[in-house]
Design a protein around this motif. Structure first.
Motif, PDB file in Angstrom:
ATOM      1  N   VAL A  36       0.835  -1.207   0.000  1.00  0.00           N
ATOM      2  CA  VAL A  36       0.000   0.000   0.000  1.00  0.00           C
ATOM      3  C   VAL A  36       0.866   1.252   0.000  1.00  0.00           C
ATOM      4  O   VAL A  36       0.603   2.211  -0.726  1.00  0.00           O
ATOM      5  CB  VAL A  36      -0.931   0.018   1.238  1.00  0.00           C
ATOM      6  N   VAL A  37       1.902   1.215   0.828  1.00  0.00           N
ATOM      7  CA  VAL A  37       2.778   2.395   0.909  1.00  0.00           C
ATOM      8  C   VAL A  37       3.485   2.605  -0.425  1.00  0.00           C
ATOM      9  O   VAL A  37       3.609   3.732  -0.906  1.00  0.00           O
ATOM     10  CB  VAL A  37       3.788   2.237   2.054  1.00  0.00           C
ATOM     11  N   LEU A  38       3.919   1.514  -1.050  1.00  0.00           N
ATOM     12  CA  LEU A  38       4.605   1.629  -2.343  1.00  0.00           C
ATOM     13  C   LEU A  38       3.705   2.269  -3.383  1.00  0.00           C
ATOM     14  O   LEU A  38       4.137   3.046  -4.222  1.00  0.00           O
ATOM     15  CB  LEU A  38       5.057   0.246  -2.827  1.00  0.00           C
ATOM     16  N   LYS A  39       2.413   1.920  -3.291  1.00  0.00           N
ATOM     17  CA  LYS A  39       1.465   2.527  -4.220  1.00  0.00           C
ATOM     18  C   LYS A  39       1.478   4.053  -4.049  1.00  0.00           C
ATOM     19  O   LYS A  39       1.437   4.800  -5.018  1.00  0.00           O
ATOM     20  CB  LYS A  39       0.061   1.971  -3.939  1.00  0.00           C
ATOM     21  N   GLY A  40       1.507   4.453  -2.775  1.00  0.00           N
ATOM     22  CA  GLY A  40       1.534   5.888  -2.479  1.00  0.00           C
ATOM     23  C   GLY A  40       2.759   6.575  -3.058  1.00  0.00           C
ATOM     24  O   GLY A  40       2.695   7.721  -3.513  1.00  0.00           O
ATOM     25  N   VAL A  41       3.876   5.842  -3.065  1.00  0.00           N
ATOM     26  CA  VAL A  41       5.117   6.415  -3.598  1.00  0.00           C
ATOM     27  C   VAL A  41       4.964   6.740  -5.084  1.00  0.00           C
ATOM     28  O   VAL A  41       5.594   7.656  -5.599  1.00  0.00           O
ATOM     29  CB  VAL A  41       6.288   5.443  -3.349  1.00  0.00           C
ATOM     30  N   HIS A  42       4.095   5.993  -5.774  1.00  0.00           N
ATOM     31  CA  HIS A  42       3.909   6.225  -7.205  1.00  0.00           C
ATOM     32  C   HIS A  42       2.784   7.212  -7.498  1.00  0.00           C
ATOM     33  O   HIS A  42       2.428   7.433  -8.650  1.00  0.00           O
ATOM     34  CB  HIS A  42       3.616   4.900  -7.926  1.00  0.00           C
ATOM     35  N   SER A  43       2.185   7.772  -6.462  1.00  0.00           N
ATOM     36  CA  SER A  43       1.036   8.647  -6.660  1.00  0.00           C
ATOM     37  C   SER A  43       1.425   9.867  -7.488  1.00  0.00           C
ATOM     38  O   SER A  43       2.578  10.270  -7.554  1.00  0.00           O
ATOM     39  CB  SER A  43       0.514   9.092  -5.291  1.00  0.00           C
ATOM     40  N   SER A  44       0.417  10.464  -8.114  1.00  0.00           N
ATOM     41  CA  SER A  44       0.697  11.663  -8.905  1.00  0.00           C
ATOM     42  C   SER A  44       0.710  12.899  -8.008  1.00  0.00           C
ATOM     43  O   SER A  44       1.158  13.960  -8.411  1.00  0.00           O
ATOM     44  CB  SER A  44      -0.356  11.817  -9.994  1.00  0.00           C
ATOM     45  N   ASN A  45       0.169  12.746  -6.802  1.00  0.00           N
ATOM     46  CA  ASN A  45       0.148  13.867  -5.867  1.00  0.00           C
ATOM     47  C   ASN A  45       1.478  13.951  -5.102  1.00  0.00           C
ATOM     48  O   ASN A  45       1.848  13.019  -4.395  1.00  0.00           O
ATOM     49  CB  ASN A  45      -1.021  13.640  -4.892  1.00  0.00           C
ATOM     50  N   PRO A  46       2.202  15.053  -5.263  1.00  0.00           N
ATOM     51  CA  PRO A  46       3.516  15.142  -4.603  1.00  0.00           C
ATOM     52  C   PRO A  46       3.433  15.006  -3.082  1.00  0.00           C
ATOM     53  O   PRO A  46       4.351  14.458  -2.460  1.00  0.00           O
ATOM     54  CB  PRO A  46       4.043  16.519  -5.012  1.00  0.00           C
ATOM     55  N   VAL A  47       2.336  15.478  -2.496  1.00  0.00           N
ATOM     56  CA  VAL A  47       2.208  15.366  -1.041  1.00  0.00           C
ATOM     57  C   VAL A  47       2.203  13.900  -0.638  1.00  0.00           C
ATOM     58  O   VAL A  47       2.850  13.485   0.332  1.00  0.00           O
ATOM     59  CB  VAL A  47       0.910  16.047  -0.555  1.00  0.00           C
ATOM     60  N   LEU A  48       1.483  13.096  -1.399  1.00  0.00           N
ATOM     61  CA  LEU A  48       1.417  11.674  -1.077  1.00  0.00           C
ATOM     62  C   LEU A  48       2.751  10.981  -1.335  1.00  0.00           C
ATOM     63  O   LEU A  48       3.190  10.163  -0.537  1.00  0.00           O
ATOM     64  CB  LEU A  48       0.323  11.003  -1.908  1.00  0.00           C
ATOM     65  N   ARG A  49       3.385  11.324  -2.441  1.00  0.00           N
ATOM     66  CA  ARG A  49       4.696  10.736  -2.729  1.00  0.00           C
ATOM     67  C   ARG A  49       5.641  11.016  -1.567  1.00  0.00           C
ATOM     68  O   ARG A  49       6.332  10.139  -1.064  1.00  0.00           O
ATOM     69  CB  ARG A  49       5.290  11.334  -4.009  1.00  0.00           C
ATOM     70  N   ASP A  50       5.613  12.269  -1.160  1.00  0.00           N
ATOM     71  CA  ASP A  50       6.489  12.702  -0.085  1.00  0.00           C
ATOM     72  C   ASP A  50       6.233  11.904   1.190  1.00  0.00           C
ATOM     73  O   ASP A  50       7.142  11.337   1.789  1.00  0.00           O
ATOM     74  CB  ASP A  50       6.253  14.191   0.147  1.00  0.00           C
ATOM     75  N   PHE A  51       4.986  11.862   1.574  1.00  0.00           N
ATOM     76  CA  PHE A  51       4.658  11.187   2.828  1.00  0.00           C
ATOM     77  C   PHE A  51       4.898   9.698   2.790  1.00  0.00           C
ATOM     78  O   PHE A  51       5.348   9.097   3.761  1.00  0.00           O
ATOM     79  CB  PHE A  51       3.219  11.484   3.214  1.00  0.00           C
ATOM     80  N   SER A  52       4.558   9.095   1.644  1.00  0.00           N
ATOM     81  CA  SER A  52       4.721   7.649   1.547  1.00  0.00           C
ATOM     82  C   SER A  52       6.192   7.280   1.624  1.00  0.00           C
ATOM     83  O   SER A  52       6.582   6.335   2.311  1.00  0.00           O
ATOM     84  CB  SER A  52       4.128   7.142   0.234  1.00  0.00           C
ATOM     85  N   LEU A  53       7.017   8.069   0.924  1.00  0.00           N
ATOM     86  CA  LEU A  53       8.447   7.770   0.936  1.00  0.00           C
ATOM     87  C   LEU A  53       9.021   7.958   2.340  1.00  0.00           C
ATOM     88  O   LEU A  53       9.814   7.158   2.819  1.00  0.00           O
ATOM     89  CB  LEU A  53       9.182   8.671  -0.064  1.00  0.00           C
ATOM     90  N   LYS A  54       8.561   9.008   2.996  1.00  0.00           N
ATOM     91  CA  LYS A  54       9.045   9.279   4.346  1.00  0.00           C
ATOM     92  C   LYS A  54       8.690   8.100   5.258  1.00  0.00           C
ATOM     93  O   LYS A  54       9.519   7.640   6.049  1.00  0.00           O
ATOM     94  CB  LYS A  54       8.392  10.554   4.866  1.00  0.00           C
ATOM     95  N   THR A  55       7.460   7.617   5.126  1.00  0.00           N
ATOM     96  CA  THR A  55       7.021   6.505   5.960  1.00  0.00           C
ATOM     97  C   THR A  55       7.836   5.255   5.649  1.00  0.00           C
ATOM     98  O   THR A  55       8.326   4.565   6.547  1.00  0.00           O
ATOM     99  CB  THR A  55       5.532   6.221   5.709  1.00  0.00           C
ATOM    100  N   LEU A  56       7.974   4.985   4.367  1.00  0.00           N
ATOM    101  CA  LEU A  56       8.669   3.776   3.934  1.00  0.00           C
ATOM    102  C   LEU A  56      10.095   3.740   4.482  1.00  0.00           C
ATOM    103  O   LEU A  56      10.571   2.702   4.953  1.00  0.00           O
ATOM    104  CB  LEU A  56       8.691   3.745   2.400  1.00  0.00           C
ATOM    105  N   THR A  57      10.778   4.888   4.429  1.00  0.00           N
ATOM    106  CA  THR A  57      12.176   4.899   4.868  1.00  0.00           C
ATOM    107  C   THR A  57      12.310   5.030   6.381  1.00  0.00           C
ATOM    108  O   THR A  57      13.363   4.775   6.922  1.00  0.00           O
ATOM    109  CB  THR A  57      12.948   6.057   4.209  1.00  0.00           C
ATOM    110  N   SER A  58      11.227   5.419   7.033  1.00  0.00           N
ATOM    111  CA  SER A  58      11.350   5.653   8.477  1.00  0.00           C
ATOM    112  C   SER A  58      11.168   4.394   9.310  1.00  0.00           C
ATOM    113  O   SER A  58      11.473   4.398  10.495  1.00  0.00           O
ATOM    114  CB  SER A  58      10.316   6.663   8.947  1.00  0.00           C
ATOM    115  N   VAL A  59      10.602   3.339   8.712  1.00  0.00           N
ATOM    116  CA  VAL A  59      10.343   2.152   9.513  1.00  0.00           C
ATOM    117  C   VAL A  59      11.608   1.301   9.574  1.00  0.00           C
ATOM    118  O   VAL A  59      12.196   0.949   8.555  1.00  0.00           O
ATOM    119  CB  VAL A  59       9.175   1.334   8.927  1.00  0.00           C
TER     120      VAL A  59
END
Lengths: 687, 430
Positions: A97-120
């Protein structure tokens, strides 16, 4: 990694009905319900922070994470991050699910998803994040690029090898050319943190990159500016004029209202000064550093002042000429806390010279009447130091001391005798009148240090003090009841008195030596006693030469640090190292010492003469947490008597040392001390 | 390089309200360690130090209201940086939620966690500007409004693309206003005969901005306005100021901020409006004489006199006095406080007379010195003053006018207010 509250296990307490209710809200598959879901998520997070177990809700939350509502998604991510630390294996289910967010067209979502993915902090997460990080380093949105840069740093902290083998470090270096100053500064921060914790990578910035970085100062926030100032030491100027021009470019930030920015600029300026060639410009830049420091000094709270004063001391040590015109900033206010006052004392005494003494001396006199006993004593001591330091004005300082002794306040008088010892060592005959004043006040001397100073004076000036024999006799009577330190002093003083006035001192010295060799258990004292008695019995002339030497001249002003230490501290202006006056690797792990990199324009340090005796002052122990002030001043007195050198010479306990070795030792020492052997009158030779 | 490993918000009972670990290197026992250290200090009845040592890291901590904010670091760090970051975190939480009480933080953990992750990324303070943070994470009251208007569909916060990092992109007012207040604080020590020993004037130029869009302002100063040792807000174009020292160009942040602060000399031409004479006389008597020599009334005067022992008598011509005896051995000691609400400039001298107890209690240290007669008579050493002197200037700094460069039609400048505060003024007794 974010976690809210305490991950705790009192699940028994969880109200199952409420949990299922929340689950039901999250499970509803309708778009207009996101408001309710947000509230439900908030409740869940709040519950977690109170220690309730919310693990059972995780599948529903993964479900929820698919939402297009940014606020809801953020909350789900927040939950995920803290949940992952409790239940790592379950958490990995959220990766797709998070990876999907990383591919989102919305930069806010890309940003947040990547932050989450790398923070765990779970391996599956960071392995999955490697590709997105590489890809998003080239994102069109600078904010996302920034997050990708930070992602590299996180990956590096989890698994160095993965980052090193993927070439990400090279990518990072390229990010320094990014058009957004946000990305550049973050890339810098990450690179610095990597090189500081690694011995594989080194960061060297070229002139062009540095120039670009300095340009970034204009359009980034003040906190990012501090990163830039920290990075400037990774550029080593190579050509004459480079350091000067960079120092000039950063100089506007010396006037920044943010303390951290201001200190950063000061640090960078001091760094560049090392690579400057033009003396006039060096002076000019040094002068620029002063106003920001003294303005910060006027600022409360006192903790800030303390930090700054400690830094002023470091800078003053390397560049004693600056701060002269800003004397009054270091005068004490009544409500300054004791540690601030002590630092100010020390700085004032360092700044003191022939011209400004008229301002400084009255201040110290004022401080001597402090209510705080320690501060009052310190100011008496500094008045003594000034007498030693400024020869042409010693008369004024001694007059002040005499006035202070007249107050008859016990601790003031005791402190005065201690500094008088230094003064009389420096000016052996000029201030003999001090002796008679001290003698009148000798009933005050009840502390070990004051007594010790007085006894030393008794021994050293035995022939000038009328009652020296009688007074010494009293101390000898009480010999066995004194602390070791004092016993050593009495032994030496009694021996000196005997050498100067054999007839008067014979009985006394015999008694002391006898006590030392027969009654005393302490090996040092015993050894010194044995050595003295041997010297006196085998070769009295020699004993006279050795024991009656003048000690090396007092130097109250010796540089506090050796050049290497000074260099390290200057590179760390503003940090804790500068507060403790210790290199950072002494109290923080994972730190590689920094040095000035060689360069054709690196300036030779003005040969700061280092007094060998001062090595003793560099104790590297961790400071105790409360009181960080150190007593540099008092330590310079420890090596008062050349006789103490003897306690360091190993002499075997059992059986005498072979005669030859013993004699050669003495000769060696005598030669060493020979420059200053006092005149011995003929009649004293025959005893 | 300063990096914050984590941020803990801990309540006074030691339980964690919120923790943000920015680097994942701090072990979970850290909060337990902090708790035990703090309770150890409490047992010793002392305030925990700003820096607490742990084997592997240093913990910076500070108590604000009933919440302790703790930041552990592993590398050498700039203490002033951490101190300022802490202050900003507290300030920003206050602007968002109105207070820094544990109850407020408990209620808003998720939002605060979001805020903190936005402010601090991988241990670096990245975005600490309240103005731009509000662009990304709306304050709760704003969010509520949006939710109501859009029918529970909250707005999608945009990533800020502002070129001015300290300014919000959303400022919009019907009345555009800009206020300037110049506060001059006096830090000085005087001798008992009213002669200045040393001192400086610290001047803050405080501004309050309520302006729409992105206004470019130009503040003109009158000739002679010298700013010594000046410090500027990030928004000021310092290079321009160096060329033209009588003009300050800037794009202001919204709300209250300090535009510049600088120092000025306490000049002899413009002495402080309060003349103080403080004298020790024989037998423990002392006298303090205060006169307003200015042209305007002095307000809220507080005189604090630290006492070496107890008092046997006090009397004043005006105002109230309170005698605070020293409570314990560790206490600062006894203090006499004299407060006067207002002194008109026409008033005659206000006088406080008192007598110190000359009988010394015999303490052990006195005995060992051979009796108490050696002790000098008790004497007062100094007093401290605090007062306000509104509507006056001591420095030569004056604002001439304010121009809005990109909107010349806008008339927002509401003028300048001056005031003088005697912040830290001491007088040594004669």
């Amino acid at each position: 990694m974010v976690s809210v509250g305490l991950p705790s296990g009192n699940s028994s307490h969880s109200e199952s009905s409420e949990v299922s209710e929340l689950e039901a809200i999250l499970r509803v598959d309708s778009k207009d319900k996101s408001g309710k879901k947000i509230n439900a998520m908030k409740k869940i997070i709040a519950n977690m922070s109170m220690g309730y177990n919310m693990i059972s809700l995780f599948p529903a939350i993964i479900n929820c994470m698919e939402t297009s509502n940014v606020d809801l998604k953020k909350l789900c991510y927040l939950f995920l991050k803290s949940f992952a630390s409790i239940n790592p294996s379950e958490a990995t289910k959220a990766i797709p699910v998070v990876l999907k967010g990383v591919h989102s067209s919305n930069p806010v979502l890309r940003d947040f998803s990547l932050k989450t993915l790398t923070s765990v902090h779970i391996k599956n997460f960071w392995v999955a994040s490697l590709d997105p990080v590489i890809r998003l380093l080239d994102d069109i949105d600078p904010y996302v690029r920034k997050t990708a840069v930070m992602g590299v740093a996180r990956l590096y902290s989890y698994d160095r090898k993965i980052v090193e083998s993927s070439g990400l470090i090279k990518n990072l270096r390229e990010m320094l050319n990014d058009e957004s100053s946000l990305v550049v500064t973050n890339a810098l921060a990450v690179l610095i943190s990597i090189v500081q914790s690694s011995d594989v990578f080194k960061l060297t910035l070229t002139k062009e990159v540095t120039s670009k970085i300095v340009d970034c100062l204009n359009d980034c926030t003040e906190w990012l500016q501090t990163i830039i100032f920290d990075s400037l030491i990774y550029y080593v100027p190579q050509q004459p004029g480079e350091a000067e021009s960079f120092a000039e470019r950063i100089s506007p930030w010396l006037q920044h209202g943010n303390t951290a920015v201001c200190m950063g600029t000061i640090k960078a300026t001091l760094y560049y000064i090392n690579y400057m060639t033009d003396e006039v410009l060096i002076k000019d830049h040094l002068r620029k550093v002063v106003p920001p420091l003294v303005t910060l000094l006027a600022r409360k709270p006192s903790a800030t002042q303390y930090v700054l004063l400690r830094n002023v001391e470091i800078i003053l040590d390397a560049y004693p000429e600056i701060f002269q015109s800003d004397l009054h900033f270091f005068f004490c206010h009544f409500d300054d806390p004791a540690n601030v006052k002590l630092e100010k004392f020390s700085i004032l005494s360092k700044l003191a010279n022939e011209e400004n003494l008229d301002h400084i001396l009255p201040e110290f006199m004022e401080y001597a009447s402090e209510v705080d006993i320690e501060l009052s004593r310190k100011s008496v001591r500094y008045i003594g130091h000034l007498a030693v330091k400024i020869e042409s004005r010693a008369d004024d300082c001694v007059d002040c001391l005499v006035k202070l002794i007249d107050t008859k306040i016990s601790y003031v008088v005791q402190e005065a005798v201690i500094v008088s010892r230094d003064i009389l060592r420096k000016y052996p005959s000029r201030y003999k009148h001090l002796l008679s004043i001290l003698l009148k006040n000798m009933e005050f001397f009840d502390e070990a240090e004051a007594k010790s100073a007085f006894i030393w004076l008794l021994g050293h000036y035995a022939e000038s003090i009328e009652d020296s024999r009688m007074l010494m006799g009293e101390y000898v009577e009480g010999f066995l009841y004194e602390p070791l330190e004092l016993q050593l002093t009495i032994l030496t003083a009694a021996t000196k008195l005997f050498l100067k006035m054999p007839a008067a001192g014979l009985e006394m010295v015999t008694k002391v030596l006898q006590l030392c060799t027969e009654e005393i258990q302490d090996p040092d004292l015993r050894d010194r006693g044995i050595i003295y008695s041997r010297m006196l019995s085998t070769n009295p002339d020699f004993a006279r030469k050795v024991i009656l030497t003048n000690a090396p001249p007092v130097d109250v002003e010796a540089n506090a640090y050796d050049p290497e230490m000074s260099e390290q501290l200057l590179l760390n202006v503003g940090t804790l190292a500068s507060v403790y006056h210790k290199p950072p690797n002494r109290f923080a792990r994972g730190y590689f010492p920094q040095y000035l990199e060689p360069s054709p324009v690196l300036r030779e340090k003005a040969n700061s003469a280092v007094n060998s005796a001062d090595d003793l002052q560099l104790d590297y122990d961790l400071p105790s947490s409360g009181n960080m002030t150190e007593d540099y001043a008092s330590k310079s007195e420890s090596n008062v008597d050349s006789g103490e050198l003897w306690s360091q010479t190993p002499v075997s306990e059992h059986g005498p040392t072979p005669q030859t070795e013993y004699v050669s030792n003495i000769q060696f020492l005598a030669e060493m001390e020979n420059q200053d052997v006092p005149m011995i009158s003929k009649d004293l030779m025959n005893y | 390089m300063s990096t914050l490993e984590a941020i803990y918000l801990i309540d006074i009972y030691g339980s964690v309200l919120l923790q943000i670990e920015s680097r994942g290197r701090i072990s979970p026992v850290t909060s337990e360690f902090i708790k035990s250290e703090i309770s150890k200090c409490k047992l010793r009845n002392e305030e925990p130090p700003f820096i607490i040592y742990h084997m592997n890291y240093l913990i910076f901590q500070q108590l604000q209201d009933d919440v302790r904010i703790c930041i552990p670091v592993t590398c050498d760090t700039e203490p002033l940086y951490i101190h300022d970051v802490m202050k900003l975190i507290i300030e920003i939480i206050k602007t968002y939620f109105g207070s820094f009480q544990s109850s407020v933080i408990e209620k808003n953990t998720s939002l605060i966690a979001q805020l903190l992750t936005e402010m601090i990324d991988y241990g670096y303070a990245i975005n600490m500007e309240p103005n731009t943070l509000q662009d990304i994470i709306p304050t709760p009251s704003l969010m509520k409004k949006f939710m109501e208007v859009t029918g529970l569909q909250s707005n999608t916060p945009s990533i800020h693309k502002n070129t001015v990092p300290w300014r919000t992109s959303k400022a919009n007012y019907t009345n555009n206003e800009f206020f300037v207040r110049i506060i001059e604080r006096v830090f000085a020590v005087y001798e008992g005969n009213n002669q200045l020993a040393f001192g400086t004037l610290k001047v803050d130029v405080e501004c309050k901005s309520q302006m729409s869009g992105i206004p470019e302002l130009l503040l003109y100063l009158t000739p002679g306005s010298i700013m010594e040792n000046a410090k500027f807000h990030n928004c000021i174009d310092v290079k321009r100021w160096k060329d033209r020292p009588l003009q300050l160009q800037f794009i202001p942040p919204e709300g209250k901020f300090i535009l510049a602060s600088f120092q000025a000399n306490l000049s002899k031409q413009k002495p402080l409006p309060l003349n103080v004479e403080a004298k020790n006389m024989t037998d423990g008597n002392f006298e303090i004489r205060i006169r307003n020599t200015g042209k305007k009334p002095i307000e809220n005067l507080e005189v604090r006199v630290p006492l070496p022992g107890s008092l046997s008598s006090v009397s004043t011509t005006h105002g109230d006095y309170i005698y605070r005896p020293s409570k314990s051995v560790n206490d600062e000691g006894a203090v006499l406080e004299w407060t006067i609400k207002k002194i008109e400039w026409t008033s005659p001298a206000y006088v406080l007379k008192g007598t110190l107890n000359t009988k010394q209690e015999l303490s052990i240290s006195d005995m060992s010195d051979g009796g108490f007669e050696k002790k000098a008579h008790p004497k007062l050493e100094h007093l401290t003053l605090h007062y306000k002197y509104p509507l006056t200037i001591l420095s030569h700094f004056k604002v001439d006018s304010l121009k809005i460069v990109n909107r010349p039609d806008m008339k927002s400048f509401k003028g300048v207010k001056h005031s003088v505060i005697a912040q830290d003024v001491s007088v040594r007794f004669k």
